[in-house]
Design an enzyme around this catalytic site. Structure first.
Site, PDB file in Angstrom:
ATOM      1  N   LYS A  55       8.141  -2.239 -10.663  1.00  0.00           N
ATOM      2  CA  LYS A  55       8.423  -3.425  -9.849  1.00  0.00           C
ATOM      3  C   LYS A  55       7.119  -3.991  -9.305  1.00  0.00           C
ATOM      4  CE  LYS A  55       9.102  -4.375  -5.667  1.00  0.00           C
ATOM      5  NZ  LYS A  55       8.403  -5.676  -5.703  1.00  0.00           N
TER       6      LYS A  55
ATOM      7  N   GLY B 156       0.598   0.162  -2.093  1.00  0.00           N
ATOM      8  CA  GLY B 156       0.811  -1.007  -1.236  1.00  0.00           C
ATOM      9  C   GLY B 156       0.321  -0.722   0.168  1.00  0.00           C
ATOM     10  N   SER B 157       0.884  -1.431   1.126  1.00  0.00           N
ATOM     11  CA  SER B 157       0.396  -1.322   2.510  1.00  0.00           C
ATOM     12  C   SER B 157       0.959  -0.071   3.197  1.00  0.00           C
ATOM     13  CB  SER B 157       0.830  -2.559   3.290  1.00  0.00           C
ATOM     14  OG  SER B 157       2.232  -2.589   3.359  1.00  0.00           O
TER      15      SER B 157
ATOM     16  N   THR C   1       4.698  -0.686   4.417  1.00  0.00           N
ATOM     17  CA  THR C   1       5.739  -0.548   3.392  1.00  0.00           C
ATOM     18  C   THR C   1       5.796   0.899   2.900  1.00  0.00           C
ATOM     19  OG1 THR C   1       5.194  -2.797   2.731  1.00  0.00           O
ATOM     20  CG2 THR C   1       6.680  -1.595   1.302  1.00  0.00           C
TER      21      THR C   1
ATOM     22  N   GLU D  44      -0.209   5.409  -2.429  1.00  0.00           N
ATOM     23  CA  GLU D  44      -1.594   4.912  -2.430  1.00  0.00           C
ATOM     24  C   GLU D  44      -1.606   3.702  -1.510  1.00  0.00           C
ATOM     25  OE1 GLU D  44      -4.092   6.288  -3.935  1.00  0.00           O
ATOM     26  OE2 GLU D  44      -3.338   7.396  -5.658  1.00  0.00           O
TER      27      GLU D  44
ATOM     28  N   CYS E  29      -8.156  -2.613  -2.118  1.00  0.00           N
ATOM     29  CA  CYS E  29      -7.825  -1.516  -1.190  1.00  0.00           C
ATOM     30  C   CYS E  29      -9.073  -0.766  -0.761  1.00  0.00           C
ATOM     31  CB  CYS E  29      -6.843  -0.563  -1.851  1.00  0.00           C
ATOM     32  SG  CYS E  29      -7.426   0.095  -3.416  1.00  0.00           S
TER      33      CYS E  29
ATOM     34  N   GLU F 127      -6.762  -3.457   8.665  1.00  0.00           N
ATOM     35  CA  GLU F 127      -7.107  -3.974   7.340  1.00  0.00           C
ATOM     36  C   GLU F 127      -6.845  -5.483   7.306  1.00  0.00           C
ATOM     37  OE1 GLU F 127      -4.450  -2.882   4.068  1.00  0.00           O
ATOM     38  OE2 GLU F 127      -6.202  -2.524   2.804  1.00  0.00           O
TER      39      GLU F 127
HETATM   40  P1  NAD Z   1       3.076  -4.446   0.321  1.00  0.00           P
HETATM   41  O1  NAD Z   1       3.181  -3.117   0.958  1.00  0.00           O
HETATM   42  O2  NAD Z   1       3.491  -5.644   1.069  1.00  0.00           O
HETATM   43  O3  NAD Z   1       3.893  -4.474  -1.061  1.00  0.00           O
HETATM   44  C1  NAD Z   1       3.667  -3.534  -2.077  1.00  0.00           C
HETATM   45  C2  NAD Z   1       4.875  -3.503  -3.003  1.00  0.00           C
HETATM   46  O4  NAD Z   1       5.986  -2.986  -2.297  1.00  0.00           O
HETATM   47  C3  NAD Z   1       5.294  -4.867  -3.518  1.00  0.00           C
HETATM   48  O5  NAD Z   1       5.700  -4.761  -4.860  1.00  0.00           O
HETATM   49  C4  NAD Z   1       6.461  -5.212  -2.617  1.00  0.00           C
HETATM   50  O6  NAD Z   1       7.347  -6.153  -3.172  1.00  0.00           O
HETATM   51  C5  NAD Z   1       7.105  -3.848  -2.471  1.00  0.00           C
HETATM   52  N1  NAD Z   1       7.986  -3.681  -1.308  1.00  0.00           N
HETATM   53  C6  NAD Z   1       8.066  -4.445  -0.193  1.00  0.00           C
HETATM   54  N2  NAD Z   1       8.979  -3.914   0.650  1.00  0.00           N
HETATM   55  C7  NAD Z   1       9.482  -2.795   0.064  1.00  0.00           C
HETATM   56  C8  NAD Z   1      10.438  -1.807   0.433  1.00  0.00           C
HETATM   57  N3  NAD Z   1      11.079  -1.862   1.590  1.00  0.00           N
HETATM   58  N4  NAD Z   1      10.674  -0.790  -0.425  1.00  0.00           N
HETATM   59  C9  NAD Z   1      10.010  -0.698  -1.593  1.00  0.00           C
HETATM   60  N5  NAD Z   1       9.103  -1.615  -2.002  1.00  0.00           N
HETATM   61  C10 NAD Z   1       8.832  -2.647  -1.195  1.00  0.00           C
HETATM   62  O7  NAD Z   1       1.539  -4.576  -0.144  1.00  0.00           O
HETATM   63  P2  NAD Z   1       0.827  -5.835  -0.807  1.00  0.00           P
HETATM   64  O8  NAD Z   1       0.614  -6.895   0.220  1.00  0.00           O
HETATM   65  O9  NAD Z   1       1.522  -6.186  -2.069  1.00  0.00           O
HETATM   66  O10 NAD Z   1      -0.581  -5.188  -1.214  1.00  0.00           O
HETATM   67  C11 NAD Z   1      -1.647  -5.055  -0.348  1.00  0.00           C
HETATM   68  C12 NAD Z   1      -1.717  -3.640   0.183  1.00  0.00           C
HETATM   69  O11 NAD Z   1      -1.797  -2.699  -0.879  1.00  0.00           O
HETATM   70  C13 NAD Z   1      -2.991  -3.422   1.003  1.00  0.00           C
HETATM   71  O12 NAD Z   1      -2.677  -2.663   2.146  1.00  0.00           O
HETATM   72  C14 NAD Z   1      -3.880  -2.638   0.064  1.00  0.00           C
HETATM   73  O13 NAD Z   1      -4.878  -1.870   0.686  1.00  0.00           O
HETATM   74  C15 NAD Z   1      -2.878  -1.782  -0.655  1.00  0.00           C
HETATM   75  N6  NAD Z   1      -3.413  -1.281  -1.928  1.00  0.00           N
HETATM   76  C16 NAD Z   1      -3.680   0.062  -2.034  1.00  0.00           C
HETATM   77  C17 NAD Z   1      -4.251   0.563  -3.201  1.00  0.00           C
HETATM   78  C18 NAD Z   1      -4.576   2.031  -3.349  1.00  0.00           C
HETATM   79  O14 NAD Z   1      -4.799   2.468  -4.474  1.00  0.00           O
HETATM   80  N7  NAD Z   1      -4.644   2.794  -2.284  1.00  0.00           N
HETATM   81  C19 NAD Z   1      -4.514  -0.319  -4.272  1.00  0.00           C
HETATM   82  C20 NAD Z   1      -4.224  -1.665  -4.120  1.00  0.00           C
HETATM   83  C21 NAD Z   1      -3.670  -2.151  -2.937  1.00  0.00           C
END
Ligand code: NAD
Length: 484
Positions: free
Chosen positions: A182, A234-235, A238, A257, A291, A388
């Site tokens: 997804k 992701g963040s 989340t 991650e 990230c 962040e």
């Molecule tokens: P986000 O957490 O908003 O979303 C990440 C994913 O989760 C998206 O696909 C989103 O649609 C999905 N999502 C949203 N709500 C959810 C839920 N309740 N259950 C399951 N999935 C859900 O993050 P973003 O804005 O897409 O990305 C930016 C963040 O990702 C930053 O914090 C960044 O540091 C982090 N990131 C981390 C790494 C790593 O390897 N550590 C790599 C890239 C980005």
């Protein structure tokens, strides 16, 4: 430009959604609509998980050599489509075109090939021993075999969609599992393209499924009882919700991650030019939407003034413009919503009295452009030091002793990465050891050996991915004891 209208990829074909809701993706370089796709519901998740479960039976039994051949053809297919995928990704998320074509898409192909090839050298463990059973002495041979686990839910963010997606898909499929991936609604286009490329390579239907959508789809996926592994990038916010949903449903092993607020520590004895260029790249590559962005600069007091002047001069010379213009060095932020988030954090830092050295405002142009921004002497209580931004914003502080540098670097709830700039290897390795982060670079940034572990500590995540760490995550170990 005509919009691309695109459906989910389930069971080897485009699948209409149960959802009436859709999302329009905008090219952030010119704010023009690019594509429309559906926001999946729980009913779509049920369908995709069912397809992946059926496909698992055959794929997990497919001989390793056959799986490797198919995955290598899949990697070839991504490579053959690099120009097209690179352009699409650049238009979808605003990453520089050259970076997409020459780095991210190549890495996407390499991710698939790398994990496939790892399977060819993978060895299971065997232990020989003398034991007894029913008072009879026995020779035993205990085999610890890594077996596939079933269906994985793979959830990725928007900042490097194809690279991050294949980082999960590669080891997941190579070890014999099937998956539902997804993407973020802000970055679905190239991941949706993977389906047909994989099919052409001979990947059986249902092994790789793609659902586009947001929180509704994501949370249905991570709490689905038909899912055996959850890998989420992701963040932190989340990630926490995903962890709770997963543990409340059936506690599948999980990899998280998450975000970062990574320090770049610069010593007076650094290679000055290399450090200035490295620190600038560490934070401003992809407009800070990485990230591992080095978003906190911690520089030795004796060179602070000279270093910041050189950094500001470098940053001011960077060309801001469309991500599809090959001369641009800084592209747009991904969406209007994200632009407002970055702008809001900068405005609050200004109000707090943080000293603005450059940037701090919208840049000219048709897209969501924001000037690379540097705040100096930022109080460690300030939001821009602690949280962040995920944008082109650097907060700086200075130190006089190694102990001070270490304390400042560790003054964060995050612990993803760090970069250290010095020619003194004793200091470099002491600091690398003492920094609370999953990874530390010495005199570089972003450099990766795919065999090495990648992952954060503290609130930056749970678990490591890469090389054998990924292969372990996507398998479960089964012990079989033979006796004679
Ligand atoms: P986000 O957490 O908003 O979303 C990440 C994913 O989760 C998206 O696909 C989103 O649609 C999905 N999502 C949203 N709500 C959810 C839920 N309740 N259950 C399951 N999935 C859900 O993050 P973003 O804005 O897409 O990305 C930016 C963040 O990702 C930053 O914090 C960044 O540091 C982090 N990131 C981390 C790494 C790593 O390897 N550590 C790599 C890239 C980005």
């Amino acid at each position: 430009m005509q919009h691309i209208q695109i459906e989910h990829w389930v069971n080897g074909r485009r699948e209409e959604s149960a959802s009436k809701e859709s999302f329009t993706s905008i090219n952030p370089s010119n704010k023009q609509a690019l594509a429309i796709f559906p926001m999946a519901t729980a009913a779509d998740v049920d369908k995709a998980v069912a397809a992946a479960r059926v496909a698992y039976v055959g794929w997990s039994q497919t001989p390793v050599c056959e799986r490797v051949k198919i995955l290598e053809r899949f990697a070839d297919g991504i490579e053959k489509n690099a120009e097209r995928l690179g352009l699409l990704e650049s238009q979808d998320v605003g990453k520089l075109l050259g970076e997409c074509v020459n780095h991210d898409i190549k890495r996407a192909s390499h991710n698939i090939r790398f994990f496939a090839q790892q399977m060819l050298t993978h060895t299971d463990e065997v232990y020989f021993s003398d034991e007894a059973f029913l008072n009879q002495p026995l020779k035993t041979m205990s085999v610890a075999r890594r077996c596939p686990v079933g269906v994985a839910a793979l959830i990725v963010p928007w900042n490097s969609p194809l690279m991050l997606a294949t980082w999960k898909i590669g080891p997941c499929l190579a070890t014999g599992n099937t998956c539902i991936i997804k993407p973020s609604p802000w970055a679905s286009l190239t991941i949706l393209e993977l389906g047909p490329i994989a099919k052409e390579a001979g990947l059986p239907d249902g092994v790789l499924n793609v659902l586009t959508g947001g929180a509704e789809c994501g949370s249905a996926l991570v709490s689905h009882k038909g899912v055996d592994r959850v890998s989420f990038t992701g963040s932190v916010t989340t990630g926490r919700a995903v962890n709770i949903a997963n543990s409340q449903s059936r506690m599948a092993p999980i990899s998280l991650e998450l975000g970062g607020k990574s320090p770049a520590v610069v010593f007076a004895d650094c290679d000055f030019e290399r450090a200035v260029t490295g620190v600038a790249r560490g934070i401003f590559r992809s407009q800070g939407q990485s990230c591992v962005a080095g978003s906190r600069l911690i520089v030795e007091k004796s060179i602070e003034k000279r270093f910041l002047e050189a950094l500001v001069a470098k940053v001011k010379a960077m060309k801001i413009g469309s991500a599809q213009d090959p001369t641009s060095e800084i592209g747009p932020l991904v969406t209007e919503q994200h632009f407002k988030h970055v702008e809001g954090m900068v405005e609050r830092a200004k109000k707090e009295g943080c000293h603005l050295l450059c940037g701090g405002k919208e840049a000219a142009g048709a897209g969501y452009f924001y000037e690379p921004t540097i705040f100096a002497g930022v109080p460690t209580t300030s939001e821009v030091w602690r949280e962040e931004v995920f944008g082109p914003v650097l907060a700086t502080q200075s130190f006089s002793t190694l102990a001070e540098a270490t304390a400042l670097a560790n003054d964060s709830c995050y612990g993803l990465s760090a970069s250290i700039w010095t020619t003194n290897y004793a200091n470099a390795h002491t600091l690398a050891h003492n920094i609370e982060s999953g990874l530390a670079w010495i005199n570089s940034h972003f450099v990766r050996d795919l065999r090495a572990p990648f992952g954060g500590v503290k609130e930056s995540g749970i678990g490591q991915e890469g090389g054998r760490y990924s292969l372990e995550f996507y398998t479960q170990v089964k012990m079989t004891c033979h006796t004679h």
